[in-house]
Every structure is written in structure tokens, then in C-alpha cells.
Design a protein around this motif. Structure first.
Motif, PDB file in Angstrom:
ATOM      1  N   ALA A  72       0.828  -1.206   0.000  1.00 12.10           N
ATOM      2  CA  ALA A  72       0.000   0.000   0.000  1.00 12.10           C
ATOM      3  C   ALA A  72       0.865   1.260   0.000  1.00 12.10           C
ATOM      4  N   ALA A  73       1.937   1.247   0.795  1.00  7.80           N
ATOM      5  CA  ALA A  73       2.824   2.408   0.869  1.00  7.80           C
ATOM      6  C   ALA A  73       3.481   2.670  -0.487  1.00  7.80           C
ATOM      7  N   GLN A  74       3.944   1.623  -1.151  1.00  9.39           N
ATOM      8  CA  GLN A  74       4.551   1.793  -2.476  1.00  9.39           C
ATOM      9  C   GLN A  74       3.539   2.355  -3.464  1.00  9.39           C
ATOM     10  N   PHE A  75       2.317   1.852  -3.419  1.00  9.77           N
ATOM     11  CA  PHE A  75       1.278   2.347  -4.329  1.00  9.77           C
ATOM     12  C   PHE A  75       0.999   3.828  -4.061  1.00  9.77           C
ATOM     13  N   LEU A  76       0.811   4.179  -2.792  1.00  9.71           N
ATOM     14  CA  LEU A  76       0.511   5.582  -2.480  1.00  9.71           C
ATOM     15  C   LEU A  76       1.673   6.497  -2.846  1.00  9.71           C
ATOM     16  N   GLU A  77       2.913   6.044  -2.619  1.00 10.05           N
ATOM     17  CA  GLU A  77       4.073   6.844  -3.035  1.00 10.05           C
ATOM     18  C   GLU A  77       4.047   7.091  -4.535  1.00 10.05           C
ATOM     19  N   SER A  78       3.667   6.074  -5.299  1.00  7.35           N
ATOM     20  CA  SER A  78       3.621   6.226  -6.765  1.00  7.35           C
ATOM     21  C   SER A  78       2.531   7.199  -7.192  1.00  7.35           C
ATOM     22  N   GLN A  79       1.571   7.451  -6.294  1.00 12.21           N
ATOM     23  CA  GLN A  79       0.489   8.391  -6.576  1.00 12.21           C
ATOM     24  C   GLN A  79       0.757   9.774  -5.976  1.00 12.21           C
ATOM     25  N   GLY A  80       1.966   9.971  -5.442  1.00 12.00           N
ATOM     26  CA  GLY A  80       2.354  11.285  -4.938  1.00 12.00           C
ATOM     27  C   GLY A  80       2.080  11.542  -3.472  1.00 12.00           C
ATOM     28  N   PHE A  81       1.802  10.488  -2.696  1.00 18.17           N
ATOM     29  CA  PHE A  81       1.539  10.638  -1.267  1.00 18.17           C
ATOM     30  C   PHE A  81       2.807  10.424  -0.463  1.00 18.17           C
ATOM     31  N   LYS A  82       2.851  11.049   0.730  1.00 19.77           N
ATOM     32  CA  LYS A  82       3.928  10.828   1.685  1.00 19.77           C
ATOM     33  C   LYS A  82       3.457   9.733   2.640  1.00 19.77           C
ATOM     34  N   VAL A  83       4.228   8.664   2.744  1.00 21.16           N
ATOM     35  CA  VAL A  83       3.795   7.527   3.562  1.00 21.16           C
ATOM     36  C   VAL A  83       4.964   6.897   4.312  1.00 21.16           C
ATOM     37  N   LYS A  84       4.626   6.193   5.389  1.00 21.81           N
ATOM     38  CA  LYS A  84       5.558   5.346   6.118  1.00 21.81           C
ATOM     39  C   LYS A  84       4.866   4.005   6.329  1.00 21.81           C
ATOM     40  N   ASN A  85       5.642   2.946   6.294  1.00 20.24           N
ATOM     41  CA  ASN A  85       5.119   1.612   6.542  1.00 20.24           C
ATOM     42  C   ASN A  85       5.484   1.189   7.960  1.00 20.24           C
ATOM     43  N   MET A  86       4.470   0.767   8.742  1.00 15.33           N
ATOM     44  CA  MET A  86       4.747   0.257  10.082  1.00 15.33           C
ATOM     45  C   MET A  86       5.224  -1.189   9.956  1.00 15.33           C
ATOM     46  N   ILE A  87       6.528  -1.387  10.114  1.00 18.76           N
ATOM     47  CA  ILE A  87       7.094  -2.724   9.986  1.00 18.76           C
ATOM     48  C   ILE A  87       6.652  -3.598  11.156  1.00 18.76           C
ATOM     49  N   GLY A  88       6.467  -4.867  10.877  1.00 18.08           N
ATOM     50  CA  GLY A  88       6.030  -5.796  11.917  1.00 18.08           C
ATOM     51  C   GLY A  88       4.533  -5.852  12.088  1.00 18.08           C
ATOM     52  N   GLY A  89       3.855  -4.803  11.646  1.00 20.61           N
ATOM     53  CA  GLY A  89       2.398  -4.767  11.672  1.00 20.61           C
ATOM     54  C   GLY A  89       1.781  -4.989  13.043  1.00 20.61           C
ATOM     55  N   MET A  90       0.523  -5.385  13.020  1.00 19.10           N
ATOM     56  CA  MET A  90      -0.227  -5.591  14.259  1.00 19.10           C
ATOM     57  C   MET A  90       0.310  -6.779  15.056  1.00 19.10           C
ATOM     58  N   LEU A  91       1.046  -7.668  14.406  1.00 21.32           N
ATOM     59  CA  LEU A  91       1.655  -8.778  15.137  1.00 21.32           C
ATOM     60  C   LEU A  91       2.645  -8.279  16.182  1.00 21.32           C
ATOM     61  N   GLU A  92       3.258  -7.127  15.925  1.00 25.37           N
ATOM     62  CA  GLU A  92       4.234  -6.573  16.858  1.00 25.37           C
ATOM     63  C   GLU A  92       3.703  -5.377  17.646  1.00 25.37           C
ATOM     64  N   TRP A  93       2.453  -5.006  17.417  1.00 28.66           N
ATOM     65  CA  TRP A  93       1.854  -3.862  18.115  1.00 28.66           C
ATOM     66  C   TRP A  93       1.548  -4.254  19.552  1.00 28.66           C
ATOM     67  N   THR A  94       2.043  -3.483  20.514  1.00 26.99           N
ATOM     68  CA  THR A  94       1.784  -3.758  21.923  1.00 26.99           C
ATOM     69  C   THR A  94       0.921  -2.678  22.572  1.00 26.99           C
ATOM     70  N   GLY A  95       0.524  -1.696  21.776  1.00 32.51           N
ATOM     71  CA  GLY A  95      -0.302  -0.619  22.304  1.00 32.51           C
ATOM     72  C   GLY A  95      -1.775  -1.013  22.370  1.00 32.51           C
ATOM     73  N   LYS A  96      -2.580  -0.060  22.751  1.00 31.65           N
ATOM     74  CA  LYS A  96      -4.022  -0.286  22.860  1.00 31.65           C
ATOM     75  C   LYS A  96      -4.634  -0.504  21.487  1.00 31.65           C
ATOM     76  N   VAL A  97      -5.713  -1.277  21.468  1.00 33.32           N
ATOM     77  CA  VAL A  97      -6.477  -1.458  20.244  1.00 33.32           C
ATOM     78  C   VAL A  97      -7.940  -1.167  20.521  1.00 33.32           C
TER      79      VAL A  97
END
Length: 102
Positions: A72-97
Motif C-alpha cells: 500500500a505504501a509503495q502504491f501511495l508513493e507512486s500516486q504522490g503521497f507521503k507515507v511510512k510503513n509500520m514494519i512488523g504490523g499488528m503482530l508486533e503492536w503492543t499498544g491499545k487497540v
């Protein structure tokens, strides 16, 4: 592609920074919990919902493991958006949901 770790994102949220997150997981996946404040746009619908996004904002892309959000980040970058990819995703998320969505 720029990246952000789950811990870095959690720190930004704790600091009450203005953040724009897009969760590209499927509906069944986000029912298990999503980072509060994220916008849910499944990866397969992203190109059809570009009109909802603002090119002057930076978006942090989130998925289960970091793979789909990377696509998704690569696609949005190709469309002129500024993006960052959260590596590890929700599998590594320890915050609130946020649960019980839809």
C-alpha cells in the motif's frame, strides 16, 4: 520507502501527535482490533478510495505483518503521497487497540 516501528508509532500516539494511519487489513481482521484513530481501507479498495486522502498529509500504513502495508505504501508513493510503513504490523503492536468495529 520510509518505515516506522510499532514502538515509534506508540510513542507518537502517547505524545498526542497528529497522525494519519490507514489500516489495510480485511474486515474480519480489523474486528480483532485496530489502532484507535486509524482509518480502515482494505488494500483491495485503496485505489478506489484515493479521493478520500490528502496529499499534504503523511500516512502511516498498517496491516497484520507489514507486507500488505508495504504494498500500500509503495502504491501511495507512486500516486504522490507521503507515507511510512509500520514494519512488523499488528503482530508486533503492543499498544491499545479499539475493538468491536462495525
Amino acid at each position: 520507502m520510509d518505515i516506522i516501528t510499532p514502538e515509534e508509532l506508540k510513542q507518537l500516539l502517547n505524545e498526542k501527535k497528529q497522525i494519519h494511519m490507514i489500516d489495510v487489513r480485511e474486515v474480519d481482521e480489523v474486528k480483532e482490533g485496530m489502532i484507535a484513530g486509524a482509518t480502515h481501507i482494505p488494500l483491495g479498495l485503496l485505489e478506489f478510495r484515493l479521493h478520500e486522502l490528502n496529499r499534504s498529509r503523511e500516512y502511516i500504513m498498517v496491516c497484520r505483518s507489514g507486507n500488505r502495508s508495504g504494498i500500500a505504501a509503495q502504491f501511495l508513493e507512486s500516486q504522490g503521497f507521503k507515507v511510512k510503513n509500520m514494519i512488523g504490523g499488528m503482530l508486533e503492536w503492543t499498544g491499545k487497540v479499539q475493538k468491536n468495529l462495525r
